[in-house]
Design a protein around this motif. Structure first.
Motif, mmCIF file in Angstrom:
data_model
loop_
_atom_site.group_PDB
_atom_site.id
_atom_site.type_symbol
_atom_site.label_atom_id
_atom_site.label_comp_id
_atom_site.label_asym_id
_atom_site.label_seq_id
_atom_site.Cartn_x
_atom_site.Cartn_y
_atom_site.Cartn_z
ATOM 1 N N LEU A 52 0.847 -1.186 0.000
ATOM 2 C CA LEU A 52 0.000 0.000 0.000
ATOM 3 C C LEU A 52 0.883 1.237 0.000
ATOM 4 C CD1 LEU A 52 -3.266 0.524 1.936
ATOM 5 C CD2 LEU A 52 -1.517 2.290 2.043
ATOM 6 N N VAL A 53 0.670 2.098 -0.986
ATOM 7 C CA VAL A 53 1.418 3.352 -1.093
ATOM 8 C C VAL A 53 0.411 4.489 -1.107
ATOM 9 C CG1 VAL A 53 2.998 4.726 -2.485
ATOM 10 C CG2 VAL A 53 3.267 2.237 -2.381
ATOM 11 N N SER A 54 0.581 5.428 -0.199
ATOM 12 C CA SER A 54 -0.358 6.553 -0.118
ATOM 13 C C SER A 54 0.413 7.843 0.136
ATOM 14 C CB SER A 54 -1.375 6.310 1.001
ATOM 15 O OG SER A 54 -2.305 7.369 1.047
ATOM 16 N N VAL A 55 0.112 8.842 -0.654
ATOM 17 C CA VAL A 55 0.698 10.170 -0.488
ATOM 18 C C VAL A 55 -0.433 11.143 -0.186
ATOM 19 C CG1 VAL A 55 2.020 12.021 -1.578
ATOM 20 C CG2 VAL A 55 2.558 9.625 -2.090
ATOM 21 N N PRO A 56 -0.401 11.814 0.971
ATOM 22 C CA PRO A 56 -1.475 12.758 1.304
ATOM 23 C C PRO A 56 -1.720 13.751 0.177
ATOM 24 C CG PRO A 56 -0.033 12.430 3.190
ATOM 25 C CD PRO A 56 0.607 11.729 2.037
ATOM 26 N N GLY A 57 -2.987 13.841 -0.247
ATOM 27 C CA GLY A 57 -3.377 14.739 -1.320
ATOM 28 C C GLY A 57 -3.255 14.149 -2.699
ATOM 29 N N GLN A 58 -2.672 12.938 -2.837
ATOM 30 C CA GLN A 58 -2.462 12.350 -4.157
ATOM 31 C C GLN A 58 -3.074 10.958 -4.292
ATOM 32 O OE1 GLN A 58 1.599 12.573 -5.521
ATOM 33 N NE2 GLN A 58 1.971 14.530 -4.479
ATOM 34 N N GLY A 59 -3.890 10.572 -3.339
ATOM 35 C CA GLY A 59 -4.576 9.295 -3.457
ATOM 36 C C GLY A 59 -3.788 8.133 -2.872
ATOM 37 N N THR A 60 -4.339 6.934 -3.065
ATOM 38 C CA THR A 60 -3.764 5.709 -2.505
ATOM 39 C C THR A 60 -3.688 4.647 -3.590
ATOM 40 O OG1 THR A 60 -4.702 6.206 -0.331
ATOM 41 C CG2 THR A 60 -4.029 3.920 -0.737
ATOM 42 N N GLU A 61 -2.641 3.849 -3.540
ATOM 43 C CA GLU A 61 -2.470 2.760 -4.498
ATOM 44 C C GLU A 61 -2.199 1.466 -3.723
ATOM 45 O OE1 GLU A 61 1.012 1.571 -7.484
ATOM 46 O OE2 GLU A 61 -0.194 3.260 -8.247
ATOM 47 N N VAL A 62 -2.967 0.428 -4.032
ATOM 48 C CA VAL A 62 -2.796 -0.885 -3.416
ATOM 49 C C VAL A 62 -2.406 -1.865 -4.518
ATOM 50 C CG1 VAL A 62 -3.887 -2.747 -2.115
ATOM 51 C CG2 VAL A 62 -4.518 -0.365 -1.663
ATOM 52 N N GLU A 63 -1.250 -2.503 -4.353
ATOM 53 C CA GLU A 63 -0.756 -3.451 -5.342
ATOM 54 C C GLU A 63 -0.816 -4.860 -4.763
ATOM 55 O OE1 GLU A 63 2.861 -3.078 -8.284
ATOM 56 O OE2 GLU A 63 3.565 -4.055 -6.428
ATOM 57 N N LEU A 64 -1.591 -5.728 -5.414
ATOM 58 C CA LEU A 64 -1.773 -7.109 -4.970
ATOM 59 C C LEU A 64 -1.027 -8.034 -5.916
ATOM 60 C CD1 LEU A 64 -5.647 -6.945 -4.426
ATOM 61 C CD2 LEU A 64 -3.842 -6.328 -2.807
ATOM 62 N N ARG A 65 -0.144 -8.863 -5.354
ATOM 63 C CA ARG A 65 0.615 -9.825 -6.153
ATOM 64 C C ARG A 65 0.301 -11.238 -5.673
ATOM 65 N NH1 ARG A 65 4.930 -7.991 -9.217
ATOM 66 N NH2 ARG A 65 5.265 -5.732 -9.121
ATOM 67 N N VAL A 66 -0.122 -12.089 -6.569
ATOM 68 C CA VAL A 66 -0.455 -13.466 -6.201
ATOM 69 C C VAL A 66 0.240 -14.412 -7.176
ATOM 70 C CG1 VAL A 66 -2.583 -13.339 -7.565
ATOM 71 C CG2 VAL A 66 -2.323 -15.108 -5.829
ATOM 72 N N PRO A 67 1.000 -15.414 -6.670
ATOM 73 C CA PRO A 67 1.672 -16.350 -7.578
ATOM 74 C C PRO A 67 0.690 -17.282 -8.264
ATOM 75 C CG PRO A 67 1.990 -17.012 -5.301
ATOM 76 C CD PRO A 67 1.304 -15.673 -5.268
ATOM 77 N N ARG A 68 1.121 -17.870 -9.361
ATOM 78 C CA ARG A 68 0.254 -18.766 -10.123
ATOM 79 C C ARG A 68 -0.183 -19.974 -9.289
ATOM 80 N NH1 ARG A 68 -2.447 -16.731 -14.229
ATOM 81 N NH2 ARG A 68 -1.116 -15.637 -15.689
ATOM 82 N N ALA A 69 0.694 -20.463 -8.410
ATOM 83 C CA ALA A 69 0.391 -21.656 -7.617
ATOM 84 C C ALA A 69 -0.247 -21.307 -6.291
ATOM 85 C CB ALA A 69 1.666 -22.466 -7.377
ATOM 86 N N ALA A 70 -0.935 -20.161 -6.216
ATOM 87 C CA ALA A 70 -1.480 -19.702 -4.933
ATOM 88 C C ALA A 70 -2.468 -20.677 -4.347
ATOM 89 C CB ALA A 70 -2.147 -18.329 -5.108
ATOM 90 N N GLY A 71 -3.321 -21.277 -5.168
ATOM 91 C CA GLY A 71 -4.365 -22.143 -4.642
ATOM 92 C C GLY A 71 -3.838 -23.379 -3.954
ATOM 93 N N ALA A 72 -2.587 -23.773 -4.287
ATOM 94 C CA ALA A 72 -2.057 -25.000 -3.700
ATOM 95 C C ALA A 72 -1.654 -24.842 -2.253
ATOM 96 C CB ALA A 72 -0.834 -25.463 -4.514
ATOM 97 N N ARG A 73 -1.523 -23.576 -1.769
ATOM 98 C CA ARG A 73 -1.036 -23.356 -0.424
ATOM 99 C C ARG A 73 -2.144 -23.307 0.595
ATOM 100 N NH1 ARG A 73 3.530 -19.003 0.370
ATOM 101 N NH2 ARG A 73 2.995 -19.767 2.437
ATOM 102 N N ARG A 74 -3.348 -23.127 0.163
ATOM 103 C CA ARG A 74 -4.445 -22.982 1.114
ATOM 104 C C ARG A 74 -4.857 -24.319 1.662
ATOM 105 N NH1 ARG A 74 -7.168 -18.526 1.576
ATOM 106 N NH2 ARG A 74 -9.048 -19.632 2.095
ATOM 107 N N GLY A 75 -5.184 -24.352 2.955
ATOM 108 C CA GLY A 75 -5.713 -25.551 3.574
ATOM 109 C C GLY A 75 -4.700 -26.614 3.894
ATOM 110 N N LYS A 76 -3.353 -26.245 3.943
ATOM 111 C CA LYS A 76 -2.331 -27.239 4.236
ATOM 112 C C LYS A 76 -1.419 -26.717 5.351
ATOM 113 C CE LYS A 76 -2.090 -29.170 -0.433
ATOM 114 N NZ LYS A 76 -1.219 -29.467 -1.556
ATOM 115 N N ALA A 77 -0.707 -27.686 5.979
ATOM 116 C CA ALA A 77 0.337 -27.447 6.896
ATOM 117 C C ALA A 77 1.517 -28.269 6.565
ATOM 118 C CB ALA A 77 -0.094 -27.779 8.290
ATOM 119 N N GLN A 78 2.938 -27.773 6.372
ATOM 120 C CA GLN A 78 4.089 -28.466 5.954
ATOM 121 C C GLN A 78 4.784 -29.036 7.098
ATOM 122 O OE1 GLN A 78 4.801 -28.100 2.912
ATOM 123 N NE2 GLN A 78 3.264 -27.054 2.437
ATOM 124 N N PRO A 79 5.926 -30.301 7.045
ATOM 125 C CA PRO A 79 6.797 -30.726 7.943
ATOM 126 C C PRO A 79 7.956 -30.400 7.451
ATOM 127 C CG PRO A 79 6.482 -32.473 6.961
ATOM 128 C CD PRO A 79 5.827 -31.316 6.329
#
Length: 408
Positions: A381-408
């Motif tokens: 999130l980058v915000s400059v008073p008087g110049q608005g706010t910008e939110v940049e979201l980055r998600v990897p292609r394999a994002a769905g594989a990480r949900r709902g698991k726990a690693q050893p």
């Protein structure tokens, strides 16, 4: 139904049981081969044949018992050790010269397998008990202890106790790790619940409070009560007891746009087009720019990204005003998808986000950054008073594989 993380436990001692199974089979065969090559040295060969036959049959018949801790019971361990001790003590009857020369006993190194079973099952104390009995049997079999006999006995005693101690430490570490994974899974679930409450219930309560104050009368009292419940619920959410849905309110259009929380889908779910989920968010004052081609992502990841974008637009509506404009830019790269939400509002004052988290307002922390963190991505999130706010979201292609698991 809601998605829940599952902690998969793995037994660190299971490989030891598999190794013990193989050891018993191999050493039983080794003991038989030794007897075959030394058959001319036996004064009573029938005793050797009987002992080794019983040992071989017992080894093969009890393979299931040494395949895991559950089947390796105390009665089995007692009988198994008795077989080993009997084989040691009967050696002089089969070979009269066994007490004169430091040759192997009839069970030979198979005896160590019985001691190791005690070590893996009960730890170093059980190992010390079993190895002490084996040491006593070897000394009795020799008649008088020699240096080689003491050397072999001491080696088995120390090795079995060391393995038993390692097993105890491994079990304690396994319990600690399992508890840590359970705590982590519970924490992630609470964060999901907190996002859901923020995206839906808290927004409804805030809207009821504002509309009630504007209408006056009984509606004002209802609005006051809704405001009290909002404060209480925000306190609860800030304490970590909370679940995610996906809701975004676009006041510029005078409508509420909601991305419906869908039920769980099995692993390997087909990819979805992120554009289809972002299209309903566009409107008179919200511009969507996409690549002009499908933007594939695992469906759960696409829904989470869309929900994060909805939360960002909701912040624009609440903090930048009804006249603010917003732009959504979708970039489809080879290894990741980048979604940028920018507005022309007054920006966010320095330190405001930290203050909001302290007040229990977790929109950015949970609804945006929390979602992307769960997907293995990031939210800047980058915000400059008087110049608005910008939110940049980055998600990897394999994002769905990480949900709902726990690693050893």
């Amino acid at each position: 139904m809601a998605k829940r993380e599952r902690v998969v436990r793995m037994s660190v001692e299971q490989p030891l049981w598999r190794a013990l199974t193989a050891y018993r089979v191999l050493t039983a065969g080794y003991a038989v081969l030794l007897a075959v090559f030394a058959r001319e040295d036996f004064e009573r060969p029938w005793i050797a044949v009987a002992v080794l036959a019983v040992l071989s049959v017992w080894t093969l018949a009890t393979l299931p018992q040494v395949s895991g801790a559950a089947r390796c019971t105390r009665p089995f361990l007692a009988v198994d050790l008795a077989v080993a001790l009997t084989g040691i003590l009967l050696t002089p009857l089969a070979d009269v010269h066994a007490q004169t020369f430091d040759g192997p006993t009839l069970p030979s190194i198979w005896t160590a397998g019985a001691v190791l079973a005690f070590a893996i099952k009960g730890g170093w104390r059980w190992a010390a008990f079993a190895s002490t009995l084996v040491a006593a049997a070897n000394i009795v079999e020799r008649g008088q202890p020699s240096r080689d006999t003491l050397h072999h006995v001491l080696l088995v005693w120390i090795a079995s106790i060391a393995i038993g101690y390692v097993v105890e430490v491994a079990r304690a570490s396994e319990r600690t790790l399992a508890r840590a994974l359970e705590i982590e899974a519970a924490t992630r679930e609470r964060e999901r619940l907190a996002r859901d409450i923020h995206d839906s219930v808290l927004q409804v309560l805030a809207m009821v409070q504002r509309r009630g104050a504007a209408l006056g009368g009984e509606a004002a009292e209802l609005g006051r009560m809704a405001g009290e419940q909002e404060v209480a619920l925000r306190t609860l959410v800030a304490g970590g007891l909370a679940r995610p849905s996906y809701a975004s309110e676009d006041a510029a259009l005078g409508a509420v746009v909601r991305v419906v929380d869908e039920p769980d889908r099995p692993p390997g779910e087909a990819e979805g087009d992120l554009r289809a989920l972002l299209a309903p968010l566009a409107g008179a004052r919200v511009t969507l720019a996409d690549p002009g081609a499908p933007v594939p992502l695992p469906a759960p990841a696409a829904r989470e990204v869309a929900a994060a974008v909805g939360a960002a637009l909701d912040n624009v509506r609440r903090h930048a005003g009804a006249d603010a404009r917003a732009w959504i830019l979708v970039e489809d790269w080879a290894d990741e998808v980048v979604v940028t939400v920018r507005d022309d509002g007054p920006g966010i004052p320095e330190g405001r986000l930290v203050q909001a988290e302290g007040e229990g307002r977790m929109g950015v922390a949970l609804s945006i950054r929390g979602r992307l963190r769960d997907l293995g991505g990031s939210a800047e999130l980058v915000s400059v008073p008087g110049q608005g706010t910008e939110v940049e979201l980055r998600v990897p292609r394999a994002a769905g594989a990480r949900r709902g698991k726990a690693q050893p």
